[in-house]
Design a protein around this motif. Sequence first.
Motif: not given
Length: 540
Positions: A203-208
């Motif tokens: 669930g982690m996005k690259p922008e985070n």
Amino acid sequence: MPAAVTSLWSRLRATIAGFTVAQRTIAIIGVAVLAMGIFALASWMSRPTLTPLFSGLSASDASAVVEQLRSASVEYQLTDGGSTVLVPEGAVYEQRLAAAASGLPSPESAGYSLFDTMGVTSSEFQQSVTYKRAIEGELARTIGALENISTASVQLAIPEESVFVSQQVAPTASVFIETAPGADLAPEQVEAIVHLTSASVSGMKPENVAVVDAAGRTLSAIGGAGARGTDQQAGAYETRMTASVQQMLDTVLGAGNATVSVAAEMQQATSERVDETYTPVDGALPATEETSSETYTGTGAQPGVLGTELPAAGTGGAGTYESTQTNRSNVVNKTVESVSTPAGAVARQTVAVAVNADGTDVVDVDQLEALVTSAAGIDPARGDRVTVELVAFDDQGAAAAQAALDAAREAEEAERAAETLQTSIVAAAIVLGLVAATIAGIVVVRRRRAAADDDPMMTLTPVDEPIDRFDALTRGLATPLLDEAPTVPLPAVELDPEPDPEPVQVALDRRRAEIGDFARRDPARTADLLRRLVRDSSDA
């Protein structure tokens, strides 16, 4: 001492004694240089070969390893700013085993090995924290294995999942990296770190993912457009678009007749839009329908009413009750559209084109504007603009720049020529020195040979006229019997036996001994004969 060694040593001393002062100086310098070279070579060959024991150590681990090597009396050397320890090749494996027994170097991240010490009585909180630490340790170990990275640390913020929360919070991560001395990370490496970290957590996005280096620079910010940033993306987009449009104009108008400037604005944050559209079913039916119908016939009491009784069977009482109820809901078409715009997308761009009015004969501004609009992908709906103008170019700046380039090129060529001349002078001086030394050696050898040829005792000249014994001895002829002086036997001379002496050398030595004996017995006769020999030589 053997005779051969004694003879060799005597000849060597005689040769050295015949050297001039300059030759002795050169010989001494040569011997000193040779001795120093032999000493340096012996020192280098006697040094042990050093091999890395550990590399990439922290300051504390390096200090502990050095203390262990000192206690074991093992030679070591520190390189790479103290992060690499070198030891002799023969002691590498032994010292590695000793360091491992002492727990060196200390592990930077435990990883999934943390679960090896967990018991069955661990609480759910301990398990979740240990799981997060394990993922952080594995990520730090993997990132630290990348090129030019010496230390890496990862911190994860994973929200707790719950069914009682309507909206879940996305997980985030922060990565701290320390590069090797004198090394920098490329943008591609930062992007690789971002994507590696985001793909490791569900669930982690690259922008985070935020990436920070040891110098305090933010390489990737939360909510940003990746490692490059919106400013870098805007610059790359402007450069690419300018080159594309400039190439087209150079082909159409000729090189140097047009210049292009592109300005682009990028979105700084991500945006998401959800659209829900409801449309009725084909046929224009109402959304809901409801029908209710109830019929009753007969005189009997209504069933279910308190105080009434149903008529007995066969009594002739008849009653009818009918009830109808209908609820109908016509399905409505529903369309859900979700549009997500990532950060870094082009929000607006402007293109300015300046065309040299004096460089082209026929220029259609509208046609050029249409070409530029198509080449740059101009979208009027988002506010893009294209401007094409005919202007007179100023050639003074170009001439000055060309003159500066020519001056710089000439200065570079002059500097290169000066370096070449200096190198040539040094090489010529070395060559001339070697040639002079060679010529001097040849001259010295020739002079020695000429002196040996001019020596009367070394000259064997046959003569026809009768001469006395001294003259015969000096000219290398057979020795006649003289009436003036009785023949005196030569004293016995004990000579050191030499291995296979040359016949000519033996004859010369014998004649020298006879001449010396004759000179001692009759000095006046010897002087008269020497004067006669000198006079004959000068007349010849």
